[in-house]
Scaffold this motif. Structure first.
Motif, PDB file in Angstrom:
ATOM      1  N   ALA A 270       0.826  -1.208   0.000  1.00 39.79           N
ATOM      2  CA  ALA A 270       0.000   0.000   0.000  1.00 39.79           C
ATOM      3  C   ALA A 270       0.858   1.256   0.000  1.00 39.79           C
ATOM      4  N   GLN A 271       1.967   1.225   0.744  1.00 40.67           N
ATOM      5  CA  GLN A 271       2.874   2.377   0.754  1.00 40.67           C
ATOM      6  C   GLN A 271       3.438   2.652  -0.631  1.00 40.67           C
ATOM      7  N   GLN A 272       3.858   1.602  -1.323  1.00 39.78           N
ATOM      8  CA  GLN A 272       4.427   1.781  -2.659  1.00 39.78           C
ATOM      9  C   GLN A 272       3.391   2.356  -3.624  1.00 39.78           C
ATOM     10  N   THR A 273       2.154   1.848  -3.550  1.00 39.81           N
ATOM     11  CA  THR A 273       1.094   2.370  -4.408  1.00 39.81           C
ATOM     12  C   THR A 273       0.802   3.835  -4.089  1.00 39.81           C
ATOM     13  N   ARG A 274       0.811   4.160  -2.807  1.00 43.53           N
ATOM     14  CA  ARG A 274       0.549   5.548  -2.399  1.00 43.53           C
ATOM     15  C   ARG A 274       1.638   6.479  -2.904  1.00 43.53           C
ATOM     16  N   PHE A 275       2.904   6.098  -2.744  1.00 40.00           N
ATOM     17  CA  PHE A 275       3.999   6.958  -3.186  1.00 40.00           C
ATOM     18  C   PHE A 275       3.969   7.159  -4.700  1.00 40.00           C
ATOM     19  N   LYS A 276       3.667   6.101  -5.445  1.00 42.61           N
ATOM     20  CA  LYS A 276       3.614   6.231  -6.902  1.00 42.61           C
ATOM     21  C   LYS A 276       2.477   7.167  -7.327  1.00 42.61           C
ATOM     22  N   ALA A 277       1.342   7.063  -6.638  1.00 44.44           N
ATOM     23  CA  ALA A 277       0.227   7.959  -6.943  1.00 44.44           C
ATOM     24  C   ALA A 277       0.583   9.402  -6.603  1.00 44.44           C
ATOM     25  N   GLN A 278       1.260   9.595  -5.477  1.00 50.55           N
ATOM     26  CA  GLN A 278       1.674  10.948  -5.099  1.00 50.55           C
ATOM     27  C   GLN A 278       2.709  11.506  -6.071  1.00 50.55           C
ATOM     28  N   ALA A 279       3.549  10.623  -6.631  1.00 48.17           N
ATOM     29  CA  ALA A 279       4.539  11.077  -7.616  1.00 48.17           C
ATOM     30  C   ALA A 279       3.854  11.630  -8.851  1.00 48.17           C
ATOM     31  N   ILE A 280       2.813  10.934  -9.302  1.00 50.75           N
ATOM     32  CA  ILE A 280       2.081  11.415 -10.476  1.00 50.75           C
ATOM     33  C   ILE A 280       1.378  12.722 -10.160  1.00 50.75           C
ATOM     34  N   SER A 281       0.731  12.789  -8.995  1.00 49.78           N
ATOM     35  CA  SER A 281      -0.018  13.991  -8.627  1.00 49.78           C
ATOM     36  C   SER A 281       0.886  15.206  -8.466  1.00 49.78           C
ATOM     37  N   SER A 282       2.037  15.003  -7.820  1.00 46.87           N
ATOM     38  CA  SER A 282       2.914  16.143  -7.525  1.00 46.87           C
ATOM     39  C   SER A 282       3.664  16.649  -8.749  1.00 46.87           C
ATOM     40  N   SER A 283       3.639  15.904  -9.852  1.00 39.48           N
ATOM     41  CA  SER A 283       4.340  16.337 -11.067  1.00 39.48           C
ATOM     42  C   SER A 283       3.466  17.193 -11.976  1.00 39.48           C
ATOM     43  N   GLN A 284       2.221  17.408 -11.580  1.00 38.34           N
ATOM     44  CA  GLN A 284       1.295  18.160 -12.428  1.00 38.34           C
ATOM     45  C   GLN A 284       1.249  19.640 -12.026  1.00 38.34           C
ATOM     46  N   LEU A 285       0.961  20.467 -13.015  1.00 41.83           N
ATOM     47  CA  LEU A 285       0.739  21.893 -12.732  1.00 41.83           C
ATOM     48  C   LEU A 285      -0.509  22.054 -11.876  1.00 41.83           C
ATOM     49  N   THR A 286      -0.570  23.147 -11.149  1.00 41.24           N
ATOM     50  CA  THR A 286      -1.788  23.441 -10.401  1.00 41.24           C
ATOM     51  C   THR A 286      -2.938  23.672 -11.364  1.00 41.24           C
ATOM     52  N   ASP A 287      -4.143  23.433 -10.922  1.00 45.21           N
ATOM     53  CA  ASP A 287      -5.304  23.624 -11.784  1.00 45.21           C
ATOM     54  C   ASP A 287      -5.433  25.082 -12.197  1.00 45.21           C
ATOM     55  N   PRO A 288      -5.770  25.341 -13.471  1.00 46.48           N
ATOM     56  CA  PRO A 288      -5.947  26.727 -13.914  1.00 46.48           C
ATOM     57  C   PRO A 288      -7.156  27.378 -13.241  1.00 46.48           C
ATOM     58  N   MET A 289      -7.092  28.699 -13.088  1.00 54.43           N
ATOM     59  CA  MET A 289      -8.180  29.466 -12.486  1.00 54.43           C
ATOM     60  C   MET A 289      -8.946  30.192 -13.591  1.00 54.43           C
ATOM     61  N   ILE A 290     -10.265  30.140 -13.544  1.00 55.14           N
ATOM     62  CA  ILE A 290     -11.123  30.831 -14.505  1.00 55.14           C
ATOM     63  C   ILE A 290     -11.871  31.949 -13.783  1.00 55.14           C
ATOM     64  N   LYS A 291     -11.898  33.109 -14.424  1.00 54.88           N
ATOM     65  CA  LYS A 291     -12.548  34.271 -13.821  1.00 54.88           C
ATOM     66  C   LYS A 291     -13.656  34.762 -14.740  1.00 54.88           C
ATOM     67  N   LEU A 292     -14.854  34.968 -14.210  1.00 54.23           N
ATOM     68  CA  LEU A 292     -15.995  35.538 -14.927  1.00 54.23           C
ATOM     69  C   LEU A 292     -16.412  36.819 -14.216  1.00 54.23           C
ATOM     70  N   GLY A 293     -16.785  37.874 -15.013  1.00 55.24           N
ATOM     71  CA  GLY A 293     -17.157  39.105 -14.344  1.00 55.24           C
ATOM     72  C   GLY A 293     -17.731  40.162 -15.275  1.00 55.24           C
ATOM     73  N   LEU A 294     -18.154  41.256 -14.650  1.00 45.94           N
ATOM     74  CA  LEU A 294     -18.602  42.460 -15.349  1.00 45.94           C
ATOM     75  C   LEU A 294     -17.661  43.593 -14.972  1.00 45.94           C
ATOM     76  N   ALA A 295     -17.404  44.453 -15.939  1.00 48.83           N
ATOM     77  CA  ALA A 295     -16.494  45.570 -15.673  1.00 48.83           C
ATOM     78  C   ALA A 295     -17.111  46.874 -16.168  1.00 48.83           C
TER      79      ALA A 295
END
Length: 418
Positions: A43-68
């Motif tokens: 379970a530890q090995q599976t967890r570390f491998k999953a965390q390796a994939i997750s930590s190698s990704q960019l943060t999720d992009p932010m979308i902004k909607l509005g009126l100006a």
């Protein structure tokens, strides 16, 4: 009587056990397959491998909607040409190769977990081997005592016949019957030890622990040959031990952490892109006004590094030094324990040879001479009993020493990762 009770209990435990002899290697495999610790490391090995994939990704992009630029007197979206609907997106980019290094950190920890799992298997095999040899000795001790009990009973029967004929004294017969009665208690004591040891083995291999054990003794020639080399520095051998490899993986993780810390001197970026749509018409031409597109790049520049980045690097560097020192201490500890095990094994082999060449033959001759002297009325019966019991004690000591040597050899194999 106690021995009969024990064998009754043993039969109760073994009614569903296969009659086939249980080998030492089979017992080791049973223990390894049923060890719950294996699930933890998997379970530890599976967890570390999953965390390796997750930590190698960019943060999720932010979308902004509005009126100006909505006029507050009318809140109309078409009166003012600056009023617009806007939609934007921003993306954060990490410093340098931080993402790849973060992934590598978890991958290294997964590899460390593999080595820790291998070390756990080696420790469990050592435990099974030690229990196995202890059970074998207690079982053999009972067989020796039962054999000697039968031989002693023949002497008692002969003594009884001589007593009836008036050749021997009543005191000799009483002493003989007393010593004969002691055999049952000694057998019961070893039977009790065997039952307790099998109970420990039961927790690892199940009901097979109460089956008949294969009498075959492993040769383990590679371990014997290594012990006879007489080395005192074993670092080359120990470098491949799973626990030492796990310690090296910890150093690699610390080294990777230093690289991550060095990436903190590089700037991080944030990219923003926006689109604005305008509803108002051009007041001069009456045509639709052009939509707007905007973009920007924000950069985080580490200018004052003394109290932040520099300290992170210092901390990471010291962490690597700690892990390296821990590995060095582990090697020193293992080298000392292995030297002690080799010395014990070699001394045990020497003592076993002394038993074979001198002690056991002399004890046997002493017993035969004492019995012959008693028959010729030159020795007392107490001397016969003492000689017989001394020979028996030496025989038990010899076999106990033999199995102690095998247990020591099993410990040497642990350090060989065999």
């Amino acid at each position: 009587m106690p021995s009969k009770i024990y064998f009754g209990l043993l039969t109760l435990f073994t009614f569903n056990v296969n009659a086939q002899l249980l080998t030492l290697s089979a017992a080791e495999n049973f223990a390894l397959q049923s060890d719950p610790t294996a699930q933890i490391y998997t379970a530890q090995q599976t967890r570390f491998k999953a965390q390796a994939i997750s930590s190698s990704q960019l943060t999720d992009p932010m979308i902004k909607l509005g009126l100006a630029n909505v006029p507050i007197d009318s809140f109309s979206l078409t009166d003012d040409p600056m009023t617009q609907f806007s939609i934007g997106m921003s993306q954060q980019f990490s410093r340098g190769d931080t993402l790849a290094l973060n992934a590598n950190n978890f991958n290294l920890q997964a590899l460390q977990s593999v080595q820790l799992s291998a070390n756990r298997q080696a420790e469990l095999k050592l435990k099974i081997r030690e229990l196995w040899f202890d059970i074998r000795f207690t079982k053999l001790a009972q067989e020796i005592l039962q054999k000697n009990q039968a031989l002693f009973k023949l002497n008692v029967d002969n003594l009884y016949r001589q007593f009836e004929l008036g050749y021997k004294q009543n005191q000799d017969l009483i002493n003989a019957e007393l010593e004969l009665a002691k055999f049952d208690d000694r057998i019961a004591a070893f039977a009790q030890q065997e039952q307790a040891l099998r109970g420990q083995l039961l927790s690892w291999i199940g009901s097979q622990a109460f089956g008949q054990l294969d009498p075959q003794i492993p040769e383990w020639q590679a371990s014997r040959d290594y012990a006879k080399q007489g080395q005192v520095v074993h670092y080359k051998l120990l470098a491949n031990h799973p626990q030492v490899l796990a310690a090296q993986q910890a150093i690699d993780v610390a080294e990777n952490t230093i690289e991550i810390a060095n990436e903190s001197y590089k700037p991080s970026f944030k990219v923003d892109v926006g689109y604005g749509h305008r509803e108002a018409l051009d007041m001069t031409t009456g045509s639709a006004r052009s939509d707007l597109l905007s973009g920007s790049v924000t950069m985080n520049i580490p200018l004052f590094t003394g109290n932040r980045q520099d300290q992170v690097v210092i901390a990471a560097t010291q962490g690597k030094g700690i892990k390296k020192a821990e590995k060095d201490l582990l090697l020193i500890k293992f080298n000392g324990i292995l030297n002690g095990a080799i010395a014990n094994f070699l001394n045990t082999e020497s003592r076993l040879q002394r038993y074979q060449d001198t002690l056991l033959p002399h004890a046997k001759r002493n017993t035969e001479a004492s019995l012959q002297g008693y028959q010729l009325n030159t020795n007392s019966f107490e001397q016969v009993i003492k000689a017989f019991m001394d020979e028996q004690a030496l025989e038990l000591e010899y076999h106990q020493l033999h199995f102690q040597g095998l247990k020591t050899l099993a410990r040497i194999r642990y350090f060989q990762a065999l």
